[in-house]
Design an enzyme around this catalytic site. Sequence first.
Site, PDB file in Angstrom:
ATOM      1  N   LYS A 100      -4.584   6.195  14.714  1.00 23.20           N
ATOM      2  CA  LYS A 100      -4.774   5.518  13.434  1.00 23.20           C
ATOM      3  C   LYS A 100      -6.245   5.672  13.029  1.00 23.20           C
ATOM      4  CE  LYS A 100      -0.592   3.906  12.641  1.00 23.20           C
ATOM      5  NZ  LYS A 100       0.134   4.166  11.380  1.00 23.20           N
TER       6      LYS A 100
ATOM      7  N   SER B  91       7.318   8.912  12.394  1.00 21.84           N
ATOM      8  CA  SER B  91       6.218   8.802  11.435  1.00 21.84           C
ATOM      9  C   SER B  91       6.748   8.919  10.017  1.00 21.84           C
ATOM     10  CB  SER B  91       5.171   9.892  11.687  1.00 21.84           C
ATOM     11  OG  SER B  91       4.259   9.959  10.602  1.00 21.84           O
TER      12      SER B  91
ATOM     13  N   LYS C  24       0.828  -1.212   0.000  1.00 18.91           N
ATOM     14  CA  LYS C  24       0.000   0.000   0.000  1.00 18.91           C
ATOM     15  C   LYS C  24       0.865   1.266   0.000  1.00 18.91           C
ATOM     16  CE  LYS C  24      -2.984   0.963   3.511  1.00 18.91           C
ATOM     17  NZ  LYS C  24      -3.112   2.380   3.949  1.00 18.91           N
TER      18      LYS C  24
ATOM     19  N   ASP D 164       1.785  -1.104  12.046  1.00 16.06           N
ATOM     20  CA  ASP D 164       0.502  -1.496  11.456  1.00 16.06           C
ATOM     21  C   ASP D 164       0.147  -2.949  11.737  1.00 16.06           C
ATOM     22  OD1 ASP D 164      -0.053   1.002  10.421  1.00 16.06           O
ATOM     23  OD2 ASP D 164       0.871   0.589   8.484  1.00 16.06           O
TER      24      ASP D 164
ATOM     25  N   ARG E 251      -7.637  -2.854   9.397  1.00 14.14           N
ATOM     26  CA  ARG E 251      -6.744  -3.800  10.067  1.00 14.14           C
ATOM     27  C   ARG E 251      -7.419  -4.477  11.263  1.00 14.14           C
ATOM     28  NH1 ARG E 251      -2.499  -3.115   6.870  1.00 14.14           N
ATOM     29  NH2 ARG E 251      -1.844  -0.990   6.358  1.00 14.14           N
TER      30      ARG E 251
ATOM     31  N   ARG F 233      -6.537   2.049  18.040  1.00 16.17           N
ATOM     32  CA  ARG F 233      -6.327   0.603  17.893  1.00 16.17           C
ATOM     33  C   ARG F 233      -5.998  -0.089  19.208  1.00 16.17           C
ATOM     34  NH1 ARG F 233      -3.232   0.574  11.977  1.00 16.17           N
ATOM     35  NH2 ARG F 233      -5.145   0.842  10.754  1.00 16.17           N
TER      36      ARG F 233
END
EC number: 2.5.1.19
Length: 428
Positions: A341, A166, A20, A314, A387, A345
């Site tokens: 995110k 990041s 991606k 991720d 995800r 998460r």
Amino acid sequence: MKLITNKQGLVGEITVPGDKSMSHRSIMFGAIAEGKTVIRHFLRADDCLGTIKAFKALGVKIEETDEEIIVHGTGSDGLKQAEGPLDIGNSGTTIRLMMGILAGRDFDTVILGDESIAKRPMNRVMLPLQEMGAKMHGKDGSEFAPISIIGNQSLKRMEYHMPVASAQVKSAIIFAALQAEGETIIHEKEKTRDHTEHMIRQFGGEIEMDGLTIRVKGGQKFIGQEMTVPGDVSSAAFFIVAGLITPGSEIELTHVGLNPTRTGIFDVVEQMGGSLVVKDSSRSTGKLAGTVVVKSSELKGTEIGGDIIPRLIDEIPVIALLATQAEGTTIIKDAAELKVKETNRIDAVANELNKMGADITPTEDGLIIRGKTPLHAANVTSYGDHRIGMMLQIAALLVEDGDVELDRAEAVSVSYPTFFEDIRSLLK
């Protein structure tokens, strides 16, 4: 949606969709390059298709065939003003990198997205770009989308010490630096994925990387390329975990990208005693790719933190699932980035897996997972996060006492439209 439950194991071979991060960037560099860029194994999922849509709106001719994407580059100064706002949907990568790409143009732009994007922090990108001379602001002067970018600003070089690890922030600054006068220097807090840096070189540009320091000069020209995007290790991670935790499994994942800034999950699997072998590695698109083979394994708990976190950020939701099937306690720390995110998460993983019988405590910067625990039927939600949705499908493979119903399953199409089909293809 009723998820697939299966205690018989998964056996077979699949090729996961294109990476991606690299799919996004291949369109971006193709658009600002001179000449034609041909991209094969491009990820045709919602996020990356949104990037194509945005560049078409900016005047870039992009053709899509069954086998490839063809980008007719406009050169470094050829982008045109869009007729309306750029709607990038759910893609944090697109909005943040586009802020850098559009910061020094001679036209105004508004970038917006879905309700998830409207909650994600943008000051981490906006503030360094403003320091370079860009003029941009969020809704009502806030840091949240829609982001308005004011054109006709000259960008100047900068030396910047990144406060967060990041790759999106780093890449936005690099794209802006390509339009600035002089040499911009970026000091990373920790090493993050370096697809942007490698792609600069692949498209004929120059960039210096020395440890955590990056130097990039403005005014560079890029030349269109032919490239094949390797499989996304973040997508492969779901099948890696499925193969490790479902009894009697053996899965081969072909043409998986093996960039060392992305393979932290391999290190964790090794720490936990899992069977994972990489073979047939070769160079693809200037990046290492190979076949990953996993088999069901007895696992033990571990501690995950520090500089490995950016290499697997991720994958943490599915690593947490892996830890529920390991003997002992697993501690994940230094991962506060998970809170910003597509959803929080940390909370999402704990809430949904605990519904299924896991023993997980969320912390300020991670999770404490006590294993090994059986997983049970439950009604769960993805929170609109691809995800989380895919992780819950892998968890459902262990359920024997009923159905697992997933709310908002459509989120999976953001990065892996054929995910459920690929799961079914591996059923014994």
